[in-house]
Design an enzyme around this catalytic site. Structure first.
Site, PDB file in Angstrom:
ATOM      1  CE1 TYR A  38     -18.907 -10.977  42.963  1.00 22.38           C
ATOM      2  CE2 TYR A  38     -18.849 -10.958  45.308  1.00 22.38           C
ATOM      3  CZ  TYR A  38     -19.234 -11.457  44.388  1.00 22.38           C
ATOM      4  OH  TYR A  38     -19.710 -12.883  44.445  1.00 22.38           O
ATOM      5  CB  SER A  74     -22.549 -12.974  46.976  1.00 25.07           C
ATOM      6  OG  SER A  74     -21.428 -12.932  47.638  1.00 25.07           O
ATOM      7  N   GLY A 115     -22.177 -23.468  38.671  1.00 25.60           N
ATOM      8  CA  GLY A 115     -22.997 -23.686  37.574  1.00 25.60           C
ATOM      9  C   GLY A 115     -22.906 -25.050  36.885  1.00 25.60           C
TER      10      GLY A 115
END
Length: 321
Positions: free
Chosen positions: A171, A144, A26
């Site tokens: 996740y 991801s 980020g």
């Protein structure tokens, strides 16, 4: 042509918001956008870390406190942005948790699903009114490689489970939700005739702060080896997000990732994804679930599903909490 930041058009006059901008991918995303002339909002859980990051980023920046584990915080951050800005050109949904040291969010959701998906779903809906009339505006949601581990059904029981803290499946499920959301959002934006496009990107492997959590024991040696031999630094891992946000040749609905070594590293290019991430019925179910759990309802109509069908087009005005 191998894409790199030198190909990013001048971003002067554009306003960008990057979540999780206090470090890692980020921070690098914010740094490059600011260097190309954008005014960048660093949306961070810690204002102190956000200010330190802004000093490193340079250029024109401001810090917005945002805790994606709290829907109240999401609403406060969105209200602050709407109060300060009349437009938003880029929204990069980058922040995330992986194997966090806590179990549930403030609103009672499993941490991965609550932060990685529901927080961003709510934030995007609450900011959409600043974007849909802005030419070439884009929403980039960071997914991801682990979305392929997102097995099971995305439902309310899973969203409120307290057992996913150290679960690769939990996740992966949140990252699968990111992809489903990005694709469904683009479909609905396009159907409504909005000027905004939605895209997805994944960074491959990078040794960022996400790996400082508490992964399952079986995954630790695999992760260590993978990070040693396949990972790329954060500035390289940010390139898929940056290209998705700024390359006018990349169409809405696209999914980008690194191009080499099983998409773990390399220049950004079109990425592969699982069959589950392309399930249109799952996209619609997730959307309805997310609206119900967050209380944020986007202000455009449900999109048609039949091949060749066309739905009514109405102005897109944003979302209401």
């Amino acid at each position: 042509m191998v894409w790199s930041p030198v190909h990013i058009p001048d971003q002067s006059g554009r306003v960008a918001l990057v979540t999780g901008a206090s470090g890692g991918i980020g921070l690098e995303t914010a740094r490059v956008l600011a260097a190309r002339g954008a005014h960048v909002l660093l949306a961070c859980r810690s204002v102190g870390r956000g200010r330190a990051a802004a000093a490193r980023v340079g250029g024109s920046t401001e810090v917005v406190r945002l805790d994606l584990a709290s829907l109240d915080s999401v609403r406060e951050a969105a209200a602050l942005v709407r109060g300060r800005h009349e437009r938003l050109d880029l929204l990069v949904n980058n922040a995330g948790v992986m194997f966090p040291p806590y179990r549930r969010t403030e609103d009672g959701f499993e941490a991965h699903f609550g932060v990685n998906h529901l927080g961003h779903f709510a934030l995007t809906g609450l900011l959409l009114g600043l974007m849909t009339a802005v030419p070439d505006s884009r929403i980039v949601t960071v997914a991801s490689l682990a979305h392929r581990a997102g097995l099971g059904v995305l439902d309310e029981d899973g969203a409120r489970s307290s057992t996913g803290r150290r679960s690769l499946t939990a996740y992966g499920r949140s990252k699968l939700a990111n992809l489903l959301f990005a694709r469904e959002l683009h479909h609905r934006l396009a159907t409504a005739g909005a000027a905004t496009a939605s895209l997805a990107a994944h960074p491959g492997l990078s040794p960022t702060g996400l790996w400082h959590g508490d992964p399952p024991r079986f995954l630790r040696p695999v992760a260590a080896a993978g990070l040693r031999w396949l990972a790329q630094p954060a500035d390289r891992a940010a390139l898929p997000s940056l290209r998705a946000a700024t390359d006018p040749r990349v169409p809405g609905g696209a999914h980008l990732g690194p191009s080499k070594l099983f998409e773990s590293r390399g220049a950004p290019a079109p990425a592969r994804s699982s069959r589950a991430s392309r399930d249109m019925a799952a996209r619609d179910r997730l959307w309805r679930l997310s609206e119900g759990l967050t209380g944020v309802r986007y202000a455009f109509p449900s999109a048609p599903r039949a091949a060749g069908a066309s739905g009514a087009v109405c102005p897109v005005t944003g979302a209401r909490a």
